[in-house]
Design an enzyme around this catalytic site. Structure first.
Site, mmCIF file in Angstrom:
data_model
loop_
_atom_site.group_PDB
_atom_site.id
_atom_site.type_symbol
_atom_site.label_atom_id
_atom_site.label_comp_id
_atom_site.label_asym_id
_atom_site.label_seq_id
_atom_site.Cartn_x
_atom_site.Cartn_y
_atom_site.Cartn_z
ATOM 1 N N PRO A 272 0.964 -1.096 -0.138
ATOM 2 C CA PRO A 272 0.075 -0.308 0.134
ATOM 3 C C PRO A 272 1.021 1.364 -0.313
ATOM 4 C CG PRO A 272 -0.742 -1.578 0.954
ATOM 5 C CD PRO A 272 0.222 -2.247 0.514
ATOM 6 N N GLU B 186 4.146 -2.763 -14.013
ATOM 7 C CA GLU B 186 6.122 -2.876 -13.943
ATOM 8 C C GLU B 186 6.148 -1.736 -13.531
ATOM 9 O OE1 GLU B 186 6.681 -6.371 -16.092
ATOM 10 O OE2 GLU B 186 4.327 -7.432 -14.779
HETATM 11 C C1 LIG Z 1 -4.579 -4.784 -12.753
HETATM 12 C C2 LIG Z 1 -2.652 -4.303 -11.578
HETATM 13 C C3 LIG Z 1 -1.774 -5.384 -11.956
HETATM 14 C C4 LIG Z 1 -0.418 -5.331 -11.054
HETATM 15 N N1 LIG Z 1 -0.112 -6.087 -10.524
HETATM 16 C C5 LIG Z 1 1.253 -6.445 -9.930
HETATM 17 C C6 LIG Z 1 1.732 -7.639 -9.091
HETATM 18 O O1 LIG Z 1 1.535 -9.349 -9.882
HETATM 19 N N2 LIG Z 1 3.032 -7.771 -8.978
HETATM 20 C C7 LIG Z 1 3.128 -6.726 -7.740
HETATM 21 O O2 LIG Z 1 3.934 -6.527 -7.211
HETATM 22 N N3 LIG Z 1 2.490 -5.558 -8.460
HETATM 23 C C8 LIG Z 1 1.527 -4.804 -9.451
HETATM 24 N N4 LIG Z 1 0.806 -3.823 -9.291
HETATM 25 C C9 LIG Z 1 1.709 -3.069 -8.770
HETATM 26 C C10 LIG Z 1 1.930 -2.216 -9.875
HETATM 27 O O3 LIG Z 1 2.920 -2.394 -9.949
HETATM 28 C C11 LIG Z 1 1.387 -0.856 -9.035
HETATM 29 O O4 LIG Z 1 0.621 -0.105 -9.362
HETATM 30 C C12 LIG Z 1 2.356 0.647 -9.736
HETATM 31 O O5 LIG Z 1 4.412 0.255 -9.938
HETATM 32 C C13 LIG Z 1 2.632 1.100 -9.573
HETATM 33 O O6 LIG Z 1 2.908 1.851 -7.896
HETATM 34 P P1 LIG Z 1 1.245 2.739 -7.352
HETATM 35 O O7 LIG Z 1 0.555 2.281 -8.221
HETATM 36 O O8 LIG Z 1 1.594 2.716 -5.511
HETATM 37 O O9 LIG Z 1 1.401 3.997 -7.812
HETATM 38 P P2 LIG Z 1 2.271 5.735 -7.053
HETATM 39 O O10 LIG Z 1 4.166 4.825 -6.674
HETATM 40 O O11 LIG Z 1 1.781 6.246 -6.224
HETATM 41 O O12 LIG Z 1 2.199 6.480 -8.701
HETATM 42 C C14 LIG Z 1 0.849 7.474 -8.537
HETATM 43 C C15 LIG Z 1 1.513 8.776 -9.105
HETATM 44 O O13 LIG Z 1 3.429 9.117 -8.727
HETATM 45 C C16 LIG Z 1 4.060 8.678 -10.274
HETATM 46 N N5 LIG Z 1 5.929 8.670 -9.427
HETATM 47 C C17 LIG Z 1 5.958 7.898 -8.094
HETATM 48 N N6 LIG Z 1 7.610 8.329 -8.069
HETATM 49 C C18 LIG Z 1 7.674 9.327 -9.546
HETATM 50 C C19 LIG Z 1 8.718 9.507 -10.104
HETATM 51 N N7 LIG Z 1 9.844 9.458 -8.825
HETATM 52 N N8 LIG Z 1 9.032 10.382 -10.070
HETATM 53 C C20 LIG Z 1 7.464 10.682 -11.544
HETATM 54 N N9 LIG Z 1 6.811 10.038 -10.691
HETATM 55 C C21 LIG Z 1 6.125 9.079 -9.327
HETATM 56 C C22 LIG Z 1 3.667 8.058 -10.621
HETATM 57 O O14 LIG Z 1 4.379 8.395 -12.225
HETATM 58 C C23 LIG Z 1 1.928 7.818 -10.859
HETATM 59 O O15 LIG Z 1 1.472 8.621 -11.829
HETATM 60 C C24 LIG Z 1 -0.388 -3.990 -10.305
HETATM 61 C C25 LIG Z 1 -1.339 -3.304 -10.260
HETATM 62 C C26 LIG Z 1 -2.072 -3.268 -11.527
HETATM 63 C C27 LIG Z 1 -3.361 -1.886 -11.073
#
Ligand SMILES: Cc1cc2nc3c(=O)[nH]c(=O)nc-3n(C[C@H](O)[C@H](O)[C@H](O)COP(=O)(O)OP(=O)(O)OC[C@H]3O[C@@H](n4cnc5c(N)ncnc54)[C@H](O)[C@@H]3O)c2cc1C
Length: 399
Positions: A128, A381
């Site tokens: 989370p 990813e």
């Molecule tokens: C359908 C689905 C399947 C998935 N499957 C897997 C899985 O099998 N295993 C797994 O481990 N995860 C999985 N995920 C998780 C997925 O990898 C993450 O949702 C993704 O990496 C983004 O993380 P977050 O959702 O916490 O967004 P956040 O990291 O909170 O990002 C929110 C926004 O901030 C931006 N941001 C964050 N940091 C920066 C930065 N340094 N510079 C510029 N912009 C930034 C992001 O680009 C985004 O626009 C899945 C997600 C979904 C929706």
């Protein structure tokens, strides 16, 4: 330079396309509506050798190269993104780390049933509070006698609640700081480096006491795939379930994600191709002002742009796959392939709906589903922003 697919690659493309048309297309729309996981399709894909394509035959896989695997993900996704992501996550995120980093014993124990599609595998990195900043995970693993005790939570894990085996990343006791960490680096950098060195990956089997799935997410797209929360409460796994060496988890998941990005790029190419073919067909059938809309230059320009962008995306994906098979570093190329393919697919889906007019906005036509399904490819990813960061970092190092 050779742009021709091998005979085997062409054969696999045809086989997977025929399978997807016959077994998946008839149920794709219903799967999206009901959210039901397509177990029967997955089992059939297993029997065709599609659930362990890049895994060597000695471990129960098909021994195919990465380009062949990318072609299979592309062809499945052309018909259904839900099955596409299930295949991609199972292979690149679930099985691959075991093959790449596992001990001989772990490979013999887990790969044959997973690569044959009898069982599903998942990869639990995201939490989370740790998405893009994956090194910020808080799940812990502490050694107690001959067992690791895992506590924490994972979120958004593809196939998480239905997988037989989940690879999870957790923070293990921090190894002592090296001289390098203490000199020439700020305290914050040293802390970050130490935290990264404290991450390890573990194999957790379904049904292990203390491991329980939480809710499956109600998603906008890819509704026939499962995306779950996972909870670990004093979950004990044998000491041998550590993947590779302690403290190698961060490096391992970066390598795993490089591989995974090729498959998400391939998925985006497939989704774009599916939307594009539907749009071209529709443009030839739909008559307005007394002629098929395909005769209007505005429509032809959309068709030309999308055809070109899909071709460019496909070449980037295949090149990243080829580089991986040459055994050279492909971090930048995989990030470029995923970034470009996912955003090109977004434009392709947008234009496919535009070409359908109002009919593109209703569920009777597939482009509406494909548009929703593709939205994930610019997020999972590593978001597009993170891909740009990875690419820029490499370019700045190179030039
Ligand atoms: C359908 C689905 C399947 C998935 N499957 C897997 C899985 O099998 N295993 C797994 O481990 N995860 C999985 N995920 C998780 C997925 O990898 C993450 O949702 C993704 O990496 C983004 O993380 P977050 O959702 O916490 O967004 P956040 O990291 O909170 O990002 C929110 C926004 O901030 C931006 N941001 C964050 N940091 C920066 C930065 N340094 N510079 C510029 N912009 C930034 C992001 O680009 C985004 O626009 C899945 C997600 C979904 C929706």
């Amino acid at each position: 330079m050779d742009f021709e697919l091998t005979e085997e690659q062409q054969m696999i493309r045809k086989m997977v396309r025929d399978f997807a048309e016959k077994e998946i297309r008839p149920i794709a729309r219903e799967m999206d509506a009901s959210g039901e996981f397509p177990w029967e399709v997955i089992r059939k894909m297993g029997s065709l050798g599609l659930m362990g394509l890049p895994i060597p035959e000695e471990y129960g896989g098909s021994g195919a190269d990465t380009t062949t695997y990318a072609i299979a993900v592309e062809e499945i996704s052309r018909v259904c993104g839900s099955v596409g992501i299930t295949l991609a996550a199972h292979t690149s995120l679930g099985i691959y780390p075991i093959y790449r980093f596992g001990s001989e014993e772990q490979k013999r124990k887990y790969l044959p049933s997973l690569a044959s599609g009898e069982g599903l595998a998942a990869f639990g990195l995201t939490e989370p509070e740790a998405g893009s900043d994956a090194a910020g995970i808080k799940t812990t693993a502490a050694l107690d006698g001959d067992q690791w005790v895992i506590n924490g939570q994972k979120t958004f894990i593809t196939s998480g609640s239905i997988a037989d085996v989940v690879i999870i990343a957790a923070v293990t006791p921090v190894p002592a700081l090296s001289q390098d960490d203490r000199t020439g680096a700020s305290q914050a950098q040293a802390d970050k480096s130490a935290h990264r060195r404290a991450i390890s990956n573990f194999i957790v089997e379904k049904g292990t006491p203390g491991f329980r799935p939480g809710r499956d997410e109600d998603k906008m797209g890819l509704r026939g795939s499962v995306t779950s929360q996972l909870f670990f409460e004093d979950c004990r796994v044998p000491k041998e379930n550590l993947l590779g060496q302690m403290g190698e988890g961060f490096k391992q998941f970066l390598i795993t994600l490089d591989d995974g990005r090729i498959s998400i790029g391939a998925m985006a190419v497939g989704l774009a191709q599916g939307a594009f073919e539907a749009a071209v067909k529709y443009s030839k059938e739909r008559v307005q002002f007394g002629q098929p809309i395909a005769s209007f230059q505005a429509i032809q320009w959309m068709i030309a742009d999308v055809a070109t962008e899909i071709e460019a995306a496909r070449l980037l994906v295949y090149r990243a796959a080829w580089l991986k098979d040459q055994g050279v570093r492909f971090t930048k190329e995989a990030a470029m392939a995923k970034l470009y393919a996912s955003e090109a697919a977004e434009r392709a889906c947008y234009k496919a709906i535009q070409i359908h007019g109002g009919y593109g906005y209703v569920k009777e036509y597939d482009v509406e589903r494909i548009y929703r399904d593709n939205r994930l490819t610019a997020i999972g990813e590593g978001t597009s922003e993170i891909q740009r960061l990875v690419i820029a970092r490499q370019v700045l190092k190179e030039l």
